[in-house]
Design a protein around this motif. Structure first.
Motif, PDB file in Angstrom:
ATOM      1  N   PRO A 187       0.655 -12.969 -13.360  1.00 51.53           N
ATOM      2  CA  PRO A 187       0.547 -14.263 -12.691  1.00 51.53           C
ATOM      3  C   PRO A 187      -0.560 -14.222 -11.637  1.00 51.53           C
ATOM      4  CG  PRO A 187       2.717 -13.261 -12.330  1.00 51.53           C
ATOM      5  CD  PRO A 187       1.888 -12.263 -13.033  1.00 51.53           C
ATOM      6  N   GLN A 205      -0.679 -15.554  -8.976  1.00 48.80           N
ATOM      7  CA  GLN A 205      -0.101 -15.460  -7.637  1.00 48.80           C
ATOM      8  C   GLN A 205      -0.273 -14.061  -7.055  1.00 48.80           C
ATOM      9  OE1 GLN A 205       1.222 -17.323  -9.961  1.00 48.80           O
ATOM     10  NE2 GLN A 205       1.604 -19.270  -8.968  1.00 48.80           N
ATOM     11  N   MET A 206      -0.286 -13.062  -7.961  1.00 47.96           N
ATOM     12  CA  MET A 206      -0.425 -11.680  -7.518  1.00 47.96           C
ATOM     13  C   MET A 206      -1.738 -11.461  -6.771  1.00 47.96           C
ATOM     14  SD  MET A 206       1.910  -9.474  -7.923  1.00 47.96           S
ATOM     15  CE  MET A 206       1.474  -7.769  -8.273  1.00 47.96           C
ATOM     16  N   ALA A 207      -2.728 -12.286  -7.036  1.00 47.52           N
ATOM     17  CA  ALA A 207      -4.042 -12.029  -6.465  1.00 47.52           C
ATOM     18  C   ALA A 207      -4.382 -12.967  -5.307  1.00 47.52           C
ATOM     19  CB  ALA A 207      -5.112 -12.151  -7.545  1.00 47.52           C
ATOM     20  N   LEU A 208      -3.622 -14.036  -5.134  1.00 51.95           N
ATOM     21  CA  LEU A 208      -4.042 -15.078  -4.187  1.00 51.95           C
ATOM     22  C   LEU A 208      -4.270 -14.524  -2.783  1.00 51.95           C
ATOM     23  CD1 LEU A 208      -1.826 -18.121  -5.239  1.00 51.95           C
ATOM     24  CD2 LEU A 208      -4.242 -17.709  -5.713  1.00 51.95           C
ATOM     25  N   PRO A 256      -6.524  -6.678  -6.376  1.00 56.08           N
ATOM     26  CA  PRO A 256      -5.629  -7.541  -5.589  1.00 56.08           C
ATOM     27  C   PRO A 256      -4.163  -7.381  -5.990  1.00 56.08           C
ATOM     28  CG  PRO A 256      -7.517  -8.774  -6.349  1.00 56.08           C
ATOM     29  CD  PRO A 256      -7.562  -7.462  -7.049  1.00 56.08           C
ATOM     30  N   LYS A 313       5.584 -19.437 -14.218  1.00 59.75           N
ATOM     31  CA  LYS A 313       4.464 -19.700 -13.296  1.00 59.75           C
ATOM     32  C   LYS A 313       4.373 -21.173 -12.910  1.00 59.75           C
ATOM     33  CE  LYS A 313       1.677 -16.180 -15.619  1.00 59.75           C
ATOM     34  NZ  LYS A 313       0.466 -16.009 -16.431  1.00 59.75           N
ATOM     35  N   ALA A 330       5.218 -12.942  -4.721  1.00 58.10           N
ATOM     36  CA  ALA A 330       4.300 -12.775  -5.862  1.00 58.10           C
ATOM     37  C   ALA A 330       4.695 -11.559  -6.682  1.00 58.10           C
ATOM     38  CB  ALA A 330       2.864 -12.638  -5.362  1.00 58.10           C
TER      39      ALA A 330
END
Lengths: 296, 372, 468
Positions: free
Chosen positions: A138, A140-143, C53, C406, C448
């Motif tokens: 997802p 979101q993991m990187a935001l 990230p 998601k 997350a």
């Protein structure tokens, strides 16, 4: 499997069943599907009609009643949008994000897929596994980390930052799609080219890239729709900018849904025109992309 | 033009157990048409791909002309290849397909034009040059693949089963066409096929392979007349050679082969071979179907085999008899005029100097070792 | 077999014993450089914007809001201890349980049905089209569809049409109507006479709060009902006139026609019904001896359908007795189902196209063989088509699970602010926490990571599919 023995019917029963089946397969199915088709069109059509109505009409009567009184419909909403320019600017911003992102994804993914399919190197299979894994990570993991990263290198609230984020998260699927297509190219072709004197770059440019056109088209359409329709990424990385894409622009209006309905419906419809145009023009490739991405 | 040499070439695929090509030594003369033949998986295609540079060899040397080409990329080996699938670039016109290789070599435009036209003219493709491969018939595509190779004007042509995608009639035509092309251009050709008929009709010399090992190299006639072992004997020739294995029985000067309760009396070359064996030792005799005939009163200097006829296939002038001797099947090609019918018991005869003998322990030919 | 014959090629030159220089260099450029050339752009972007990230998020989730203090699993404890977040998790669970089933089912039905029509392409285009529309615009579109007022929202309009046919609104469906003399309101919406009455008696029922414009035009002036020995008679009228008195029939006061009246016995059973006349008079004939009430049926006052608030906060399950956490976990809000409908509209086309392709790829001869074996159409589907299609169905199902985990845009666009708390989902909550008014990067990262953990099984399924 006991049921298989069943159809020991008398001739008359058989005839009746046949008639029933014919009835079912013709009229009934047709009618059901016509109704479903209309139901499916209804919501978008409602938005379309609403976008041609003054805001106060929204409160007094449903859009379907407006069809009976076509003279109440007006182009004012669209005229207004064109004049004030905010929505035009937002559409332009969306395009400025979408077009480079699409081109970059297509280019980078075809290169990488070539490397995965036609070059032999150690660890290649593991890289493929990694790509497949990344396909469902997802974003979101990187935001949060990317937001920090962008702040430190000055990409926050900038279009290139949004573009790069889209490209990066588009790549796993894109590489996978292109790889699946490339594995269908006969190895003989590449070997023939190699004997003909082509180096890897030539083989990529002159053989694989031209042959991959259908897959590239599918991928490009996919990416285009994906980025054009995005809300979240721009909301996170671009909402502090003076130029925001159309989805973010409309989101700001949603709080007063009723009283801003003229603007919201018109802008929403405008935002749909280009993706719908792309969809109808290239539906074949889009469907192919969906299938290549899903089945396999 | 060039000669080609394989010197102690091994090829091992990573992860595979055995060698795909095992200590291959082969010398292809300048201008020769050499056919690599063998059942699938015998290493013939691998050998060709190693020669092309599409596979690295594990050890040994490959020479083209007088250069060791082991580490040269395909494009620097001065060879052209015709693929089984033809490997035509589907998005290019015929002209572009044929021009691709010399364009890659940055040939001037005029030269590209003239070379492609010349090749197209040789193959009768002039009128199709603007077409794409998808618009052509199988035979035309095959010719384009040849044309692409011709344009290169290479030291050697490598061909990997180029006829296997054609129907029977076209295959015969194209066979002749390639032979004609070879005569006209005089270029060395290394040709891979699994079809021994193709090999016999086309090759100046034939190289038979099996399980990565070279079995025998020689002219078609040498292979036919003097196969070095059971495998080559069985592989070359159609219908395949009949084999009967039994125990040698010596009776004074005469020798016989005992199998399934009957005795076949050997004479001539076969008897000479049998004499080298001890009493009771096993021996395999080989008889080509076309050398067998129904025995008559006039038959002499022949080995006779009594058989029971199962099936008679009518071929026109001749008939193919499927018969059994003991538990073994024997096929014979005899004139229809012999009038043999199903269920007949007949005696088949073969001139004794046409009988091949093998040692079933080693599969090697006995007595009449081939001289290549 | 070791039969290398004497015909082997002559050994023309001495062969160097030691092999050197592998792997070879091809055309001057080392092979590794070529690999780098092709893979580098993708590797750089994936590394910098996806892989690094993702790892950083895991680390960040172990620190506090500002990233200064290591807090271990605290953020994760907060995650499962905050009812807002639990609501989001619960909603995602509802989505995952309900949506993939529905969408796969619809897709299958559409795919099978379209095989029998000639205009399949047109139908598929129509159903597939929403795929091109943004989730955001889909939200806007369906928000108009779901408008509560039946005059504005097409669903409520349709529901209202049906409801009003089954339960037509009463003649006196007026917001302010109320009893004023000789009658009082009951809990079920009806009105009941204050006194009991016996055969031969009369009742007078006075109502008020009726605008003159709402009185049927046929109404005549009210008159006191005549007494009939064997019957119960009475009057129902608009007991209101300027200067008039409550309970008396003042001049100009109109009778109320068309009211449905019930004669209710002592055991609360309705024994007779009648309707008031133009002058408001009514009569129940032939009532047995005993005491009765006269009731004005509730249907007289039933208002028209007012619309369901699809995008509101109401729950489908009664959970008011539960505590906060219990409510957060067990409520099934109506708004979730409304949003699921909108998503079905969007994704059914995808399921249909993928399953349709699977159907088209089936070996027709297998199906025909089943028919020859005597299976009916339904049996063929059940025993042949469906099992053969299963891999495709699973693909659709898994794709939809990922999709739904998601989910973000549609909730933001479809659900009004007032109900967003109730319709919250993980991705939305993560955005609020990480990028809202007072960002908490620690908790946001934890959320997350939680989302990532949910998709991990899918990763393994996919990898197995690729390798197998």
């Amino acid at each position: 499997m006991t049921a298989v023995a069943a159809p020991l019917t008398t001739p008359r029963q058989g005839r009746r069943q046949g008639r029933l089946r014919r009835l079912f397969s013709r009229s009934t199915v047709n009618i059901i599907l016509v109704v479903i088709g209309l139901l499916w069109l209804l919501p978008s059509f409602g938005l379309l009609v609403t976008s041609f109505r003054p805001a106060q009409d929204f409160f007094s009567a449903g859009w379907w009643q407006a069809i009976a009184h076509p003279f109440t419909l007006t182009l004012d909403n669209y005229r207004h949008i064109l004049q004030t320019g905010g929505i035009g600017d937002a559409i332009l911003t969306t395009a400025l994000i979408t077009v480079p992102a699409t081109l970059l994804v297509v280019l980078i993914a075809s290169l990488a897929a070539y490397g995965l399919v036609f070059l032999r190197w150690r660890g290649r299979d593991w890289v493929l596994v990694l790509i497949v894994a990344l396909m469902v990570v997802p974003l979101q993991m990187a935001l949060i980390p990317v937001a920090s990263l962008y702040r430190s290198v000055g990409l926050f609230n900038s279009i290139p930052g949004v573009v790069l984020f889209h490209v990066a998260f588009g790549l796993p699927f894109a590489i996978f799609l292109m790889r699946n297509f490339y594995t269908g190219i006969p190895k003989d072709l590449l070997e023939a080219a190699r004997i003909d004197g082509a180096n890897e770059w030539m083989m990529f440019r002159r053989i694989v890239l031209p042959l991959g056109k259908p897959a590239l088209a599918s991928l490009a359409i996919f990416e285009f729709l994906w980025v054009w329709n995005d809300l979240l990424v721009s909301l996170v990385f671009l909402s502090g900018s003076s130029h925001v894409p159309i989805t973010v622009a409309i989101l700001g209006q949603l709080r007063q849904f009723g009283s801003n309905i003229d603007l919201i419906s018109t802008a929403s419809f405008v935002s749909m025109i280009i993706p719908l145009g792309v969809f109808f023009a290239f539906q074949r490739y889009f469907v192919r992309g969906v299938l290549a991405g899903a089945v396999k | 033009m060039a000669r080609i040499e394989f010197q102690h070439v091994d090829k091992r695929y990573s992860g595979a157990e055995g060698l795909a090509v095992n200590d291959l030594n082969l010398d292809v003369k300048d201008g020769e048409f050499l056919v690599l033949v063998g059942p699938s998986g015998c290493g013939k295609t691998t050998a060709l791909r190693c020669l092309a540079g599409l596979e690295d060899i594990s050890s040994g040397d490959i020479l083209i002309g007088d250069r060791v080409v082991n580490d040269l990329p395909p494009k620097d080996r001065d060879i052209a290849m015709v693929f089984q699938s033809y490997a035509l670039y589907p998005h290019m016109s015929l002209f572009e397909n044929m021009a691709f290789s010399i364009r890659m070599r940055k040939a001037p435009k005029a030269e590209v034009e003239s070379k492609v036209r010349e090749a197209a003219q040789i193959l009768g493709l002039e009128k199709l040059l603007d077409r794409k491969p998808g618009e052509l018939s199988g035979g035309q595509r095959q010719r384009v693949a040849l044309g692409r190779a011709i344009v290169r004007d290479p030291a050697a042509f490598l061909m990997d089963e180029p006829l296997s995608n054609l129907d029977a009639k076209l295959r015969v035509q194209t066979r002749a066409e390639i032979a004609r092309l070879h005569q006209r251009l005089g270029t060395t050709i290394v040709y891979v096929t699994h079809d021994q008929v193709e090999a016999m009709t086309m090759g100046d010399r034939i190289c038979v392979m099996r399980d990565g090992l070279l079995q025998q190299v020689g002219t078609p006639q040498e292979l036919y007349e003097h196969p070095v072992n059971l495998f080559v004997a069985g592989f070359i020739g159609s219908p395949a050679m009949n084999f009967l294995t039994g125990r040698v029985a010596h009776d004074g000067a005469a020798a016989a082969l005992a199998l399934d309760g009957l005795q076949i009396t050997l004479s001539g070359r076969a008897a000479a071979a049998a004499r080298t064996c001890g009493d009771g030792q096993t021996l395999t005799i080989g008889m080509r179907p076309e050398h067998l005939d129904v025995a008559t009163a006039h038959t002499s200097n022949a080995v006779r085999v009594p058989v029971l006829v199962d099936v008679v296939e009518f071929l026109g002038n001749d008939a193919l008899l499927h018969a059994t001797v003991g538990g073994t099947e024997v096929v014979a090609l005899v004139p229809v005029a012999r009038g043999v019918a199903v269920g007949d018991r007949v005696e088949l005869a073969i001139a004794d100097d046409l009988v091949h003998t093998f040692d079933p322990q080693t599969d090697h030919t006995l007595g009449n070792t081939a001289a290549a | 077999m070791t039969a290398v014959p004497s015909a082997a090629a002559p050994r023309a030159r001495p062969i160097p014993e030691v092999r050197t220089g592998r792997p070879p260099r091809r055309g001057g450029v080392p092979r590794s450089a070529v690999v780098v050339l092709f893979m580098f752009p993708a590797a750089l972007l994936l590394g910098a914007i996806v892989v690094y990230p993702a790892v950083a998020s895991v680390a960040r989730s172990l620190y506090d809001k500002n990233g200064n203090t290591f807090v271990g699993a605290d953020n994760y404890r907060t995650l499962f201890g905050t009812s807002d977040i639990l609501v989001a998790i619960r909603n995602n669970a509802i989505w995952v349980i309900v949506f993939p089933f529905l969408v796969t089912f619809l897709g299958l039905v559409f795919a099978v049905l379209t095989e029998r029509i000639r205009w399949a392409t047109a139908f598929k285009t129509v159903v597939f089209m929403p795929m091109a529309i943004s989730l955001f615009a889909t939200g806007v579109i369906w928000r108009i569809v779901y408008e509560t007022d039946p005059h504005r929202g097409v669903i409520n309009s349709a529901v209202g049409t049906v409801v009003d046919v089954i339960h037509p609104p009463g003649l006196y469906a007026l917001p302010n109507i109320k009893p004023i003399s000789g009658v009082s309101g009951a809990a079920d919406g009806s009105m009941v006479s204050a006194q009991t009455v016996q055969p031969g008696g009369t009742v007078r029922l006075g109502l008020t709060g009726i605008p003159l414009s709402a009185v049927p035009p046929a109404a005549q002036d009210a008159r006191a009902a005549a007494t009939v020995a064997t019957a119960i008679s009475g009057l129902v009228w608009r007991d209101f006139s300027p200067g008039g008195h409550v309970g008396t029939i003042d001049p100009g006061e109109k009778g109320l026609p068309g009211l449905h009246l019930n004669l209710v016995g002592a055991d609360d059973k309705t024994v007779a019904t009648t309707t008031s006349g133009n002058d408001g008079a009514f009569r129940f004939d032939g009532a047995a001896a005993g005491t009765y009430h006269v009731a004005l049926d509730a249907s007289n006052f039933r208002t028209a359908f007012g619309g369901v608030n699809w995008l509101g906060t109401q729950s489908l399950t009664p959970t008011s007795s539960l505590g906060t956490t219990g409510q957060a976990l067990l409520t099934i809000p109506l708004v979730d189902l409304a949003a699921i409908m909108a998503m079905l509209w969007m994704w059914s086309g995808f399921a249909m196209v993928v399953i349709g392709a699977g159907l088209a790829a089936l070996n027709r001869e297998v199906l025909e063989a089943a028919r020859m074996d005597g299976a009916s159409e339904l049996q063929t589907f059940r025993y042949i088509t469906f099992p053969l299609l299963r891999p495709v169905l699973i693909v659709v199902f898994i794709t939809m699970i990922i999709n739904v985990l998601k989910i973000f845009d549609i909730i933001l666009a479809l659900v009004p602010d007032s109900a967003q708390q109730q319709a919250n989902v993980i991705a939305l909550e993560m955005w609020r926490i990480g990028f809202g008014g007072s960002p908490d990067y620690g908790l946001g990262s934890a959320l997350a990571v939680f989302l990532f953990v949910l998709v991990v099984p899918v990763i393994f399924v996919n990898i197995r599919r690729i390798r197998g």
